[in-house]
Design an enzyme around this catalytic site. Sequence first.
Site, short mmCIF file in Angstrom:
data_model
loop_
_atom_site.label_atom_id
_atom_site.label_comp_id
_atom_site.label_asym_id
_atom_site.label_seq_id
_atom_site.Cartn_x
_atom_site.Cartn_y
_atom_site.Cartn_z
N PRO A 9 0.79 -1.22 0.00
CA PRO A 9 0.00 0.00 0.00
C PRO A 9 0.83 1.28 0.00
O PRO A 9 1.84 1.39 0.68
CB PRO A 9 -0.84 -0.10 1.28
CG PRO A 9 -0.22 -1.18 2.08
CD PRO A 9 0.47 -2.10 1.14
N ASN A 10 0.35 2.21 -0.81
CA ASN A 10 0.87 3.58 -0.94
C ASN A 10 2.18 3.67 -1.72
O ASN A 10 2.63 4.78 -2.02
CB ASN A 10 1.02 4.25 0.44
CG ASN A 10 -0.31 4.41 1.12
OD1 ASN A 10 -1.24 4.93 0.52
ND2 ASN A 10 -0.46 3.93 2.33
N ARG A 17 4.92 12.64 -2.75
CA ARG A 17 5.14 13.35 -1.48
C ARG A 17 6.28 12.70 -0.72
O ARG A 17 6.70 11.59 -1.03
CB ARG A 17 3.88 13.31 -0.62
CG ARG A 17 2.79 14.28 -1.05
CD ARG A 17 1.62 14.20 -0.08
NE ARG A 17 2.07 14.22 1.31
CZ ARG A 17 1.41 13.65 2.31
NH1 ARG A 17 0.29 13.01 2.09
NH2 ARG A 17 1.88 13.70 3.54
N TYR A 22 11.54 8.98 1.05
CA TYR A 22 11.52 7.89 0.07
C TYR A 22 12.23 8.21 -1.25
O TYR A 22 12.31 7.36 -2.13
CB TYR A 22 10.06 7.50 -0.24
CG TYR A 22 9.31 7.02 0.98
CD1 TYR A 22 9.70 5.85 1.63
CD2 TYR A 22 8.22 7.72 1.48
CE1 TYR A 22 9.02 5.41 2.76
CE2 TYR A 22 7.53 7.28 2.60
CZ TYR A 22 7.94 6.12 3.23
OH TYR A 22 7.27 5.68 4.34
N ASN A 73 7.92 -5.60 -0.59
CA ASN A 73 7.84 -4.46 0.30
C ASN A 73 6.38 -4.35 0.71
O ASN A 73 5.56 -3.83 -0.05
CB ASN A 73 8.31 -3.18 -0.40
CG ASN A 73 8.29 -1.98 0.54
OD1 ASN A 73 7.67 -2.02 1.61
ND2 ASN A 73 8.96 -0.91 0.16
N ALA A 76 3.06 -0.48 4.96
CA ALA A 76 2.68 -0.45 6.39
C ALA A 76 2.12 -1.80 6.86
O ALA A 76 2.09 -2.06 8.08
CB ALA A 76 1.66 0.66 6.63
N GLU A 97 12.26 -9.49 2.27
CA GLU A 97 11.53 -8.25 2.56
C GLU A 97 12.43 -7.04 2.31
O GLU A 97 13.61 -7.06 2.69
CB GLU A 97 11.08 -8.28 4.03
CG GLU A 97 10.27 -7.05 4.42
CD GLU A 97 9.62 -7.23 5.78
OE1 GLU A 97 8.89 -8.22 5.96
OE2 GLU A 97 9.85 -6.38 6.66
N HIS A 99 12.62 -2.63 2.46
CA HIS A 99 12.08 -1.31 2.78
C HIS A 99 13.02 -0.26 2.23
O HIS A 99 14.25 -0.35 2.42
CB HIS A 99 11.92 -1.12 4.29
CG HIS A 99 10.94 -2.09 4.84
ND1 HIS A 99 9.60 -1.97 4.62
CD2 HIS A 99 11.11 -3.24 5.52
CE1 HIS A 99 8.98 -3.00 5.16
NE2 HIS A 99 9.88 -3.79 5.71
N ARG A 106 13.02 5.36 12.31
CA ARG A 106 11.77 6.11 12.18
C ARG A 106 10.87 5.91 13.41
O ARG A 106 11.35 5.51 14.46
CB ARG A 106 11.10 5.69 10.86
CG ARG A 106 12.01 5.95 9.64
CD ARG A 106 11.31 5.67 8.35
NE ARG A 106 10.15 6.55 8.20
CZ ARG A 106 9.19 6.34 7.30
NH1 ARG A 106 9.26 5.29 6.49
NH2 ARG A 106 8.17 7.17 7.21
O1 CA2 Z 1 10.42 2.17 3.81
C1 CA2 Z 1 9.58 1.50 3.22
O2 CA2 Z 1 9.78 0.98 2.12
C2 CA2 Z 1 8.17 1.33 3.83
O3 CA2 Z 1 7.73 -0.01 3.58
C3 CA2 Z 1 7.28 2.33 3.12
C4 CA2 Z 1 5.85 2.38 3.68
C5 CA2 Z 1 5.86 2.54 5.21
O4 CA2 Z 1 4.53 2.44 5.71
C6 CA2 Z 1 6.74 1.49 5.88
O5 CA2 Z 1 6.77 1.74 7.28
C7 CA2 Z 1 8.17 1.53 5.35
C8 CA2 Z 1 5.10 3.56 3.05
C9 CA2 Z 1 4.92 3.47 1.56
C10 CA2 Z 1 4.90 4.76 0.82
O6 CA2 Z 1 4.24 5.82 1.50
C11 CA2 Z 1 4.22 7.06 0.91
C12 CA2 Z 1 3.87 8.13 1.72
C13 CA2 Z 1 3.84 9.40 1.20
C14 CA2 Z 1 4.14 9.62 -0.14
C15 CA2 Z 1 4.48 8.54 -0.95
C16 CA2 Z 1 4.51 7.27 -0.43
#
Ligand code: CA2
Length: 143
Positions: A9-10, A17, A22, A73, A76, A97, A99, A106
């Site tokens: 997700p995301n 953003r 990231y 990956n 969350a 896995e 990240h 974090r």
């Molecule tokens: O560091 C990583 O790859 C994570 O898996 C990314 C996830 C986060 O919930 C994990 O804790 C660590 C978040 C994915 C992307 O989220 C975004 C947020 C804002 C803008 C773009 C992507």
Amino acid sequence: MKILIINGPNLNMLGVREPEIYGKDTLESINAYVQEKVKDAGVELAFYQSNCEGEIIDQIHAAHTAFDGIVINPGAYTHYSYAIADALSSIKTPAVEVHLSNIHKREGFRHNSVTAASCIGQVCGFGKYGYVMAIMALLEAEK
Ligand code: CA2
């Protein structure tokens, strides 16, 4: 060797953003980078992204027969999806896995992964190169 790269997700919102966490890459540009980096490694990649837990689980189950390895990956879901952890444990296909960020630097809720114990290992904090590292680890593990 066929490897399925699953992003949760995301991760489809990368590049939109939070570039300080990231990076500026989109998921498409990360996938293109990874494909280019492993082009001579004798590996065939497939890319999948979903924001839905059940769809990710279905892909993991399907990978049982269709792929030799999984790079995941879980986004969350990493921190609370026992269902994805169980799916990874339910198949013989090895998973790594990944990240993008160093989850240990974090917020506290990101420090724990419930899915990593169902994988052969975890890579975090190296940005998009982490996916390349995970593929190399799978290639070594299959030797
Ligand atoms: O560091 C990583 O790859 C994570 O898996 C990314 C996830 C986060 O919930 C994990 O804790 C660590 C978040 C994915 C992307 O989220 C975004 C947020 C804002 C803008 C773009 C992507």
